[in-house]
Design a protein around this motif. Structure first.
Motif, PDB file in Angstrom:
ATOM      1  N   SER A 106       9.155  -7.113   2.784  1.00  0.00           N
ATOM      2  CA  SER A 106       8.420  -6.143   1.967  1.00  0.00           C
ATOM      3  C   SER A 106       8.972  -6.099   0.536  1.00  0.00           C
ATOM      4  CB  SER A 106       8.462  -4.783   2.650  1.00  0.00           C
ATOM      5  OG  SER A 106       7.510  -3.937   2.084  1.00  0.00           O
ATOM      6  N   HIS A 107       9.390  -4.927   0.071  1.00  0.00           N
ATOM      7  CA  HIS A 107       9.804  -4.778  -1.325  1.00  0.00           C
ATOM      8  C   HIS A 107      11.287  -5.104  -1.541  1.00  0.00           C
ATOM      9  CE1 HIS A 107      10.567  -0.981   0.755  1.00  0.00           C
ATOM     10  NE2 HIS A 107      11.659  -0.953   0.019  1.00  0.00           N
ATOM     11  N   LYS A 116       8.127  -8.605  11.244  1.00  0.00           N
ATOM     12  CA  LYS A 116       7.390  -7.385  11.591  1.00  0.00           C
ATOM     13  C   LYS A 116       6.454  -7.734  12.743  1.00  0.00           C
ATOM     14  CE  LYS A 116       7.090  -5.113   7.043  1.00  0.00           C
ATOM     15  NZ  LYS A 116       6.111  -4.594   6.054  1.00  0.00           N
ATOM     16  N   ASP A 250       3.400  -5.130  -3.910  1.00  0.00           N
ATOM     17  CA  ASP A 250       4.727  -5.596  -3.487  1.00  0.00           C
ATOM     18  C   ASP A 250       4.570  -6.972  -2.830  1.00  0.00           C
ATOM     19  OD1 ASP A 250       3.639  -4.750  -1.056  1.00  0.00           O
ATOM     20  OD2 ASP A 250       5.563  -4.062  -0.279  1.00  0.00           O
ATOM     21  N   ASP A 252       4.480  -8.267   0.104  1.00  0.00           N
ATOM     22  CA  ASP A 252       3.590  -8.490   1.258  1.00  0.00           C
ATOM     23  C   ASP A 252       2.279  -7.720   1.132  1.00  0.00           C
ATOM     24  OD1 ASP A 252       5.054  -6.094   1.764  1.00  0.00           O
ATOM     25  OD2 ASP A 252       4.492  -6.201   3.876  1.00  0.00           O
ATOM     26  N   ASP A 254       1.204  -4.603   0.851  1.00  0.00           N
ATOM     27  CA  ASP A 254       0.771  -3.377   1.531  1.00  0.00           C
ATOM     28  C   ASP A 254       1.074  -2.126   0.708  1.00  0.00           C
ATOM     29  OD1 ASP A 254       3.502  -3.347   1.913  1.00  0.00           O
ATOM     30  OD2 ASP A 254       3.431  -3.146   4.091  1.00  0.00           O
ATOM     31  N   ARG A 346      -1.573  -0.473   6.292  1.00  0.00           N
ATOM     32  CA  ARG A 346      -1.598  -0.325   4.826  1.00  0.00           C
ATOM     33  C   ARG A 346      -2.143  -1.610   4.205  1.00  0.00           C
ATOM     34  NH1 ARG A 346       4.371   1.520   3.230  1.00  0.00           N
ATOM     35  NH2 ARG A 346       4.731  -0.518   4.139  1.00  0.00           N
TER      36      ARG A 346
HETATM   37 MG    MG Z   1       5.433  -3.999   1.752  1.00  0.00          MG
END
Ligand code: MG
Length: 460
Positions: A106-107, A116, A250, A252, A254, A346
């Motif tokens: 992610s971020h 995930k 970000d 990925d 979301d 998301r």
């Molecule tokens: Mg993310």
């Protein structure tokens, strides 16, 4: 260096010692555990899983380990290669897979990667399921396939098109209204897969796209968390190019943050507020966010005679409450838009399409639209305690202290005062209480945090 095994997956830094970092052995072990758990759960061996990854540097290496391990278990792999979290989620149901794995931290900065885990609905597995996966990993209770039963491997390169078409087909996305506006948009995809997914969507919506950091090479040009302090470049470029807005995602894709035409942050909290405003205006219903998200969403829901509820922090918790309440929109104040008519995850792509529809129909500039929403400011502080302090008992004392106020203990202690709120959450790893506040001015939000620190100290 770190390895964090949690119920929502495994996250760690690349390199170093086994079991202390996300090393190849840890990736194989954890993938084996998830694959085995799915096989046990479904009571069959020949499952199909969708795999996709963000553009971080370790992605290809981790992808090879994950896909080969799944094949070793006898699981058929559909590899989307460079993808986004919401795209993988959408594809799991599209191809009727038994689950999915997204390779993204992610971020988090480039040193990190993570797995995930998705169920057959393309949604994050529950805490209960996650605990079972961790247990399998711990016991290494795996049974790999015989040579004639190895899983098959195929790639697909049509996932973005499928995802985008599903968004364009949504009745609440008005592509014609957006096209008529000929928006000029600057896009900062932090050199990850937003640079692949978003330009085709924006072009289909008739936008002129100015690409900033849209090369999916994983060399993050700034800290990838879409916060104001990391977004100077796009703010300047929006002004320089006289664009109508800036879009930031970000790695990925979301989380979605927006920049107004003056190069000012729309405010990550307000992405969901604006999208919810649009949806609730046309369809009364329930809006959901988490306890640490802005009260502006509650206010907007009230304006549309709609109800608002808050869940515990964490996407799984938001989704669970959304299903329970049959919400029309939900998400997180960090720019996470969950639109259940598409899927329960998301999704910045659907967020962009709904926001642009709203902007086109309101016939306002982005800053004018922002001015229609109540202005709130957030503060973030923490209080460091000593290890011998019982943090739970301390939080109970705080709760008692404010028993005449509107207090929620769904997740830590949240106190909703008439004009502002304070949310206290204990850290699971350190003797710390994090203090989130929101008020009508930054000064007030910060003071609220300081006052709470003083109050907690007085209760120790
Ligand atoms: Mg993310």
């Amino acid at each position: 260096m770190a390895l964090i095994k949690s119920i929502s997956g495994i996250r760690g830094t690349i390199g170093g010692k086994v079991n202390e970092n996300l090393t190849p052995l840890d990736v194989v072990k954890f993938t084996s555990a998830f694959g085995t758990w799915l096989q046990n759960n479904k009571n069959k061996k020949n499952l199909t899983l969708v795999v996709g990854r963000d553009a971080r540097i370790s992605g290809a290496m981790v992808n090879s380990l994950v896909t080969a391990t799944l094949q070793g278990l006898g699981i058929h792999v559909i590899d989307l290669g460079l993808s986004t979290t919401p795209t993988v989620e959408v594809m799991v149901t599209e191809v009727h897979a038994d689950g999915g794995i997204i390779l993204t931290a992610s971020h988090n900065p480039k040193q990190w990667n993570a797995l995930k885990l998705l169920n057959e609905k393309g949604e994050f597995i529950t805490a209960e399921n996650g605990t079972e996966v961790l247990k399998l990993a711990e016991n290494e209770d795996f049974n790999y396939a015989e040579v004639d039963d190895l899983g098959k491997y195929e790639t697909r390169n049509d996932a973005f098109n499928i995802h985008i078409q599903k968004i364009l087909d949504l009745p609440m996305v008005d592509a014609e209204a957006i096209k008529a506006k000929k928006f000029k948009v600057v896009l900062d995809a932090v050199n990850s897969t937003g640079g692949l997914a978003l330009p085709p969507l924006l072009e289909k919506l008739g936008c002129e796209v100015v690409e900033l950091y849209c090369e999916p090479n994983g060399q993050f040009p700034h800290n990838p968390e879409p916060l104001k302090e990391h977004l100077t470049d796009i703010c300047n470029l929006v002004k320089e190019t006289k664009a109508d807005l800036g879009i930031v995602v970000d790695p990925d894709v979301d989380r979605l943050a927006l920049i107004d035409e003056n190069g000012e942050m729309f405010g990550e909290e307000y992405t969901l507020v604006a999208v919810a405003d649009y949806l609730l205006k046309h369809k009364k219903g329930i809006a959901i966010s988490n306890l640490s998200s802005s009260r502006a969403l509650r206010d907007v829901a009230q304006n549309h005679q709609s109800d608002y509820f808050a869940s515990a922090v964490g996407e799984v918790n938001v989704v669970t409450l959304m299903k329970e309440k049959n919400a029309v929109i939900g998400g997180e104040g960090n720019g996470g838009i969950i639109y259940p008519d598409l899927h329960y995850g998301r999704d910045s792509l659907v967020g962009v399409a709904l926001f642009l529809t709203h902007l086109a129909k309101e016939n306002k500039t982005v800053s004018e639209l922002r001015d229609t929403y109540p202005a709130y400011f957030m503060g973030k502080k923490k209080i460091e305690l000593t290890p011998e302090i019982d943090v739970d008992a301390l939080l109970t004392k705080v709760e008692k202290e404010y028993q005449n106020e509107d207090v929620s203990t769904v997740d830590g202690v949240k106190i909703d005062f008439p004009e502002n709120w304070v949310h206290l959450r204990k850290s699971n790893t350190e003797p710390i209480i994090r203090i989130y506040t929101e008020a009508k001015s930054q000064e007030e939000a910060d003071k609220l945090g300081d006052d709470m620190i003083a109050k907690i100290k007085s209760l120790i």
